[in-house]
Write an enzyme that holds these catalytic residues in place. Structure first.
Site, PDB file in Angstrom:
ATOM      1  N   PRO B 106      -7.557  14.367   7.142  1.00  0.00           N
ATOM      2  CA  PRO B 106      -6.833  14.996   6.110  1.00  0.00           C
ATOM      3  C   PRO B 106      -6.509  14.905   4.721  1.00  0.00           C
ATOM      4  O   PRO B 106      -4.998  13.806   4.519  1.00  0.00           O
ATOM      5  CB  PRO B 106      -5.978  16.491   6.666  1.00  0.00           C
ATOM      6  CG  PRO B 106      -5.844  16.251   8.055  1.00  0.00           C
ATOM      7  CD  PRO B 106      -6.754  14.050   8.293  1.00  0.00           C
ATOM      8  N   GLY B 108      -3.634  14.667   2.101  1.00  0.00           N
ATOM      9  CA  GLY B 108      -2.562  15.201   1.972  1.00  0.00           C
ATOM     10  C   GLY B 108      -1.600  14.774   2.890  1.00  0.00           C
ATOM     11  O   GLY B 108      -0.083  14.403   3.492  1.00  0.00           O
ATOM     12  N   CYS B 109      -2.373  13.875   3.566  1.00  0.00           N
ATOM     13  CA  CYS B 109      -1.884  12.966   4.803  1.00  0.00           C
ATOM     14  C   CYS B 109      -1.830  11.767   4.635  1.00  0.00           C
ATOM     15  O   CYS B 109      -1.897  11.383   4.203  1.00  0.00           O
ATOM     16  CB  CYS B 109      -2.614  13.458   6.770  1.00  0.00           C
ATOM     17  SG  CYS B 109      -2.117  14.256   7.825  1.00  0.00           S
ATOM     18  N   VAL B 110       0.419  11.393   5.447  1.00  0.00           N
ATOM     19  CA  VAL B 110      -0.117   9.329   4.695  1.00  0.00           C
ATOM     20  C   VAL B 110       0.332   9.292   5.846  1.00  0.00           C
ATOM     21  O   VAL B 110       0.627   9.800   7.121  1.00  0.00           O
ATOM     22  CB  VAL B 110       0.804  10.020   3.589  1.00  0.00           C
ATOM     23  CG1 VAL B 110       0.538   9.999   2.682  1.00  0.00           C
ATOM     24  CG2 VAL B 110       2.388  10.743   4.313  1.00  0.00           C
TER      25      VAL B 110
END
Lengths: 136, 110, 102
Positions: B106, B108-110
């Site tokens: 997704p 913005g997922c890190v």
């Protein structure tokens, strides 16, 4: 306005596929939406081309991100200001833009339009009312 | 890293997300889930199918809070809540379920 | 509640300066930087549009960018203010927000 909530405006002035600006802006908006600020988007000049209907990028080998604008409501981004003069100059009308809506949590999830057509001087007012303006 | 389905090798990135989204099949989902230590139930499938539908419509994998809110709306609060979703997908409903659904990580997922 | 607008492209290449000027409000400052400084030169095809601001908006240019391009301050339109880097910072601090026109 709640404490610490600022008004952020993302200004889009570039067409979608010739440069990376438009896609980058959209990604920043989606990521930034996690911070619970009062976010609006502005589309003027060639930026209005980002919202046109019937985009199909299969044959140019890049991702068609125009459907993603319709997800913005889920991210509580519900104000997309589009400048009337910019549409007119490009031979476009509001009907050439895709329909983008959001469900209003405070109004029994009624579906409402996210796109707000404004004049150039109203757009100037929108810009002047912001705390932070991010340009793409 | 790669997965194998019916003798076919499926390429992935270094985190195990498949690189060609059109490689995805329900059989592959089972293989990825197994590699993740997830036993697929109807509830898992509901989330995975939801993610695939969302991606098909909007061309993004939703952020986790968007996912949970949407699941809550479509399937009710007993499924659409943080705790239950993390029970289904211990490494994060967005991150891990997206992997099983054959979608990119997704935004913005890190 | 004034805005500092920055424009960094030549007005002969893009519409950024013209678009910016169409969205300014009284009390705003438009600062031309990088290739934007070509928009502050007098006797060009664009000078009328820029001069049409009628004093409600302050037009400024970044001096190091003028110098780099060999533009003498004497060639600027009347009323254009030149600032150095410290002046740029002061402008940013004096205004309520900064808007870049890319």
């Amino acid at each position: 306005m709640e404490d610490g909530v600022k008004k952020f405006l993302y200004v889009n002035r570039k067409a979608p596929y010739g440069t990376i600006y438009a896609l980058e802006a959209l990604e920043v908006v989606l990521i930034g939406a996690a911070f619970d600020q009062d976010v609006s988007l502005a589309f003027l000049d060639d930026g209005v081309f980002q919202l046109t209907k019937a985009q199909d990028t299969k044959e140019i080998g890049v991702k068609n991100f125009s459907p993603t604008f319709r997800a913005l409501g889920d991210y509580e981004v519900t104000k997309l200001y589009v400048e009337k003069e910019s549409l007119d100059e490009r031979g476009l009308t509001a009907d050439d833009l895709q329909e983008i809506t959001y469900e209003d949590e405070d109004d029994d999830w009624a579906e409402k339009p996210s796109i707000i057509i404004v004049s150039r001087s109203e757009m100037a007012d929108v810009m002047a009312g912001q705390d932070v303006i991010l340009s793409f | 890293m790669s997965y194998e389905v019916d003798g076919q090798e499926i390429a992935t990135d270094e985190e195990g997300y498949i690189t060609d989204l059109s490689d995805w099949t329900p059989e592959l989902a089972e293989v990825i889930a197994k590699a993740e230590g997830v036993e697929m139930t109807d509830e898992h499938w509901a989330v995975v199918n939801f993610l695939r539908d969302y991606y098909e419509e909007y061309q993004i994998a939703p952020a986790v809070r968007v996912l949970i809110k949407s699941i809550k709306k479509s399937m009710g609060p007993e499924v659409g809540n943080n705790k239950y979703m993390y029970e289904l997908f211990p490494y994060g409903p967005a991150k891990q379920a997206c992997k099983i659904a054959g979608l990119p990580k997704p935004t913005g997922c890190v | 509640m004034a805005t500092l607008h920055t424009v960094n492209k030549s007005p002969f290449e893009t519409q950024a300066l013209l678009s910016c000027l169409g969205h300014t409000k009284a009390g705003d400052t438009v600062l031309l930087i990088e290739d934007g400084v070509y928009g502050a030169v007098g006797n060009t095809a664009l000078a009328d549009a820029v001069a049409g601001l009628g004093g409600a908006v302050t037009l400024a240019v970044l001096a190091p960018d003028l110098k780099a391009r060999g533009i003498d301050e004497g060639r600027l339109m009347d009323g254009v203010k030149t600032v150095d880097y410290a002046g740029f910072v002061e402008l940013a601090a004096e205004h309520d927000r900064t808007q870049a026109w890319l």
